[in-house]
Design an enzyme around this catalytic site. Structure first.
Site, PDB file in Angstrom:
ATOM      1  N   THR A  30      62.402  -3.880 -52.688  1.00 31.51           N
ATOM      2  CA  THR A  30      63.400  -4.743 -52.043  1.00 31.51           C
ATOM      3  C   THR A  30      64.111  -5.660 -53.027  1.00 31.51           C
ATOM      4  OG1 THR A  30      61.935  -4.787 -50.125  1.00 31.51           O
ATOM      5  CG2 THR A  30      63.745  -6.353 -50.144  1.00 31.51           C
ATOM      6  N   THR A  31      63.334  -6.384 -53.836  1.00 35.25           N
ATOM      7  CA  THR A  31      63.894  -7.388 -54.733  1.00 35.25           C
ATOM      8  C   THR A  31      64.754  -6.755 -55.818  1.00 35.25           C
ATOM      9  OG1 THR A  31      61.963  -8.758 -54.280  1.00 35.25           O
ATOM     10  CG2 THR A  31      63.290  -9.391 -56.170  1.00 35.25           C
TER      11      THR A  31
ATOM     12  N   TYR B 267      64.331   1.409 -39.016  1.00 37.37           N
ATOM     13  CA  TYR B 267      65.430   1.788 -38.112  1.00 37.37           C
ATOM     14  C   TYR B 267      64.987   2.691 -36.966  1.00 37.37           C
ATOM     15  CZ  TYR B 267      70.019   3.236 -36.413  1.00 37.37           C
ATOM     16  OH  TYR B 267      71.107   3.484 -35.622  1.00 37.37           O
TER      17      TYR B 267
ATOM     18  N   TYR C 118      53.389  -0.798 -47.447  1.00 34.81           N
ATOM     19  CA  TYR C 118      54.208  -2.005 -47.458  1.00 34.81           C
ATOM     20  C   TYR C 118      54.648  -2.293 -46.032  1.00 34.81           C
ATOM     21  CZ  TYR C 118      58.115  -5.137 -48.794  1.00 34.81           C
ATOM     22  OH  TYR C 118      58.983  -6.197 -48.931  1.00 34.81           O
TER      23      TYR C 118
ATOM     24  N   ARG D 171      62.085  -6.690 -41.960  1.00 34.11           N
ATOM     25  CA  ARG D 171      63.110  -5.809 -42.519  1.00 34.11           C
ATOM     26  C   ARG D 171      63.133  -4.440 -41.836  1.00 34.11           C
ATOM     27  NH1 ARG D 171      65.651  -7.123 -47.287  1.00 34.11           N
ATOM     28  NH2 ARG D 171      64.933  -9.036 -48.283  1.00 34.11           N
TER      29      ARG D 171
ATOM     30  N   LYS E 272      50.638  -4.072 -49.122  1.00 25.90           N
ATOM     31  CA  LYS E 272      51.430  -5.267 -49.336  1.00 25.90           C
ATOM     32  C   LYS E 272      51.791  -5.773 -47.944  1.00 25.90           C
ATOM     33  CE  LYS E 272      55.790  -7.039 -51.188  1.00 25.90           C
ATOM     34  NZ  LYS E 272      57.098  -6.706 -51.802  1.00 25.90           N
TER      35      LYS E 272
ATOM     36  N   ILE F  69      52.554  -9.536 -54.608  1.00 19.20           N
ATOM     37  CA  ILE F  69      53.737  -8.940 -55.222  1.00 19.20           C
ATOM     38  C   ILE F  69      54.836  -9.962 -55.006  1.00 19.20           C
ATOM     39  CG2 ILE F  69      55.397  -7.040 -55.164  1.00 19.20           C
ATOM     40  CD1 ILE F  69      53.075  -5.226 -54.277  1.00 19.20           C
TER      41      ILE F  69
END
Length: 295
Positions: free
Chosen positions: A48-49, A111, A137, A142, A166, A208
């Site tokens: 993501t980051t 989604y 994760y 999100r 995570k 993380i």
């Protein structure tokens, strides 16, 4: 049986861009060395980051290769490969050169919002196909779906190749339930900087981290103190970051940490659309905090 090696301070690595918007590979090299020299325990790349949805296939390959080459085996590397098409995720894993990579971070399908059974079957299929250990994760803010504690524990028990999660659900109750019921070889890793102190105190194996891009020395010290049972000095470090935690994410991630790294002179304050830089007000507040921290 695979065990988790991703412990302590993991860096959710940003992707620096030049003023023209190209990937700034030179800045990326400097960031890597800075983090290695200042307490990072492992890297998490192309997640993501790292603004991965806005990178081309070629850029992702070049970033992965650069990190592997410059790291020279010093720290473990966790590579983000995930999606909402199970067959496509498996195909990507099988077609990616995984030399120098020690594990795969795979996000919950987004989604299409699968059921818990769908999530279980998705990750089971990925684990069976992957030559490397898998770190789940869970980030429902999100993805729109929460990987429930019982599903996580089921996967941990049934799939030897799934070694950690995570966990970024924001629920300490869910974290506690996983830690209480998980097999010994399986770890929980914080996916939320603000909750890391509490999660490590509850038995998490590390984080993380987004903030670790800019302030790895301070954040890794907090975690190490907790690992040693020194909670009072660790809590003091945690409290110095309290205001910064919220500022980093108020305008979205990685806008906050890129503004912070820019203030430190390490990268340009450039993101790719649809992401935009943090507001001037937020950037100024972070600059003021940074000055206090560096005194």
């Amino acid at each position: 049986m695979a065990r988790n090696i991703f412990r302590g301070l993991g860096i959710a690595l940003v992707t620096p861009f030049t003023s023209e918007g190209a990937v700034d590979y030179e800045a990326l090299e400097h960031i890597l060395e800075y983090q290695i020299d200042n307490g990072a325990d492992f890297f998490c790349i192309l997640a993501t980051t790292g603004e991965t949805p806005c990178l081309t296939v070629d850029e992702k390959r070049k970033i992965k290769n650069l990190v592997v080459e410059k790291n020279q085996g010093r720290l473990p590397i966790l590579l983000g490969i995930g999606g909402n098409n199970t067959a496509a995720v498996i195909e990507e894993i099988q077609n990616t050169d995984l030399s120098g990579i020690q594990g795969i971070l795979s996000v919950c399908p987004y989604y299409n919002k699968p059921s818990q059974e769908g999530l279980y079957q998705h990750f089971k299929a990925i684990a069976e196909a992957s030559p490397l250990p898998i770190v789940l994760y869970n980030v429902p803010g999100r993805t729109g779906v929460n990987l429930k504690a019982e599903t996580t524990v089921r996967l941990a028990n049934d799939c030897e190749n799934i070694v950690a999660i995570k966990e970024a659900s924001g629920s300490l109750e869910q974290v506690d339930e996983i830690i209480k019921n998980k097999p010994e070889r399986f770890d929980v890793i914080s996916g939320d900087d603000a909750l890391t102190f509490s999660m490590v105190a509850s038995g998490a194996a590390g984080v993380i981290s987004v903030i670790g891009n800019a302030l790895p020395k301070e954040f890794s010290r907090m975690i190490r103190l907790e690992f040693n049972g020194e909670y009072e000095p660790a809590r003091k470090i945690h409290h110095t970051f309290t205001e910064l935690y919220s500022l980093l994410f108020v305008d979205g991630n990685p806008a906050g940490v890129k503004a912070l790294l820019s203030e430190m002179g390490m990268i340009k304050n450039v993101l790719r659309l649809p992401l935009v830089p943090t507001t001037i007000t937020t950037k100024q507040k972070m600059a003021d905090i940074l000055k206090r921290l560096q005194r």
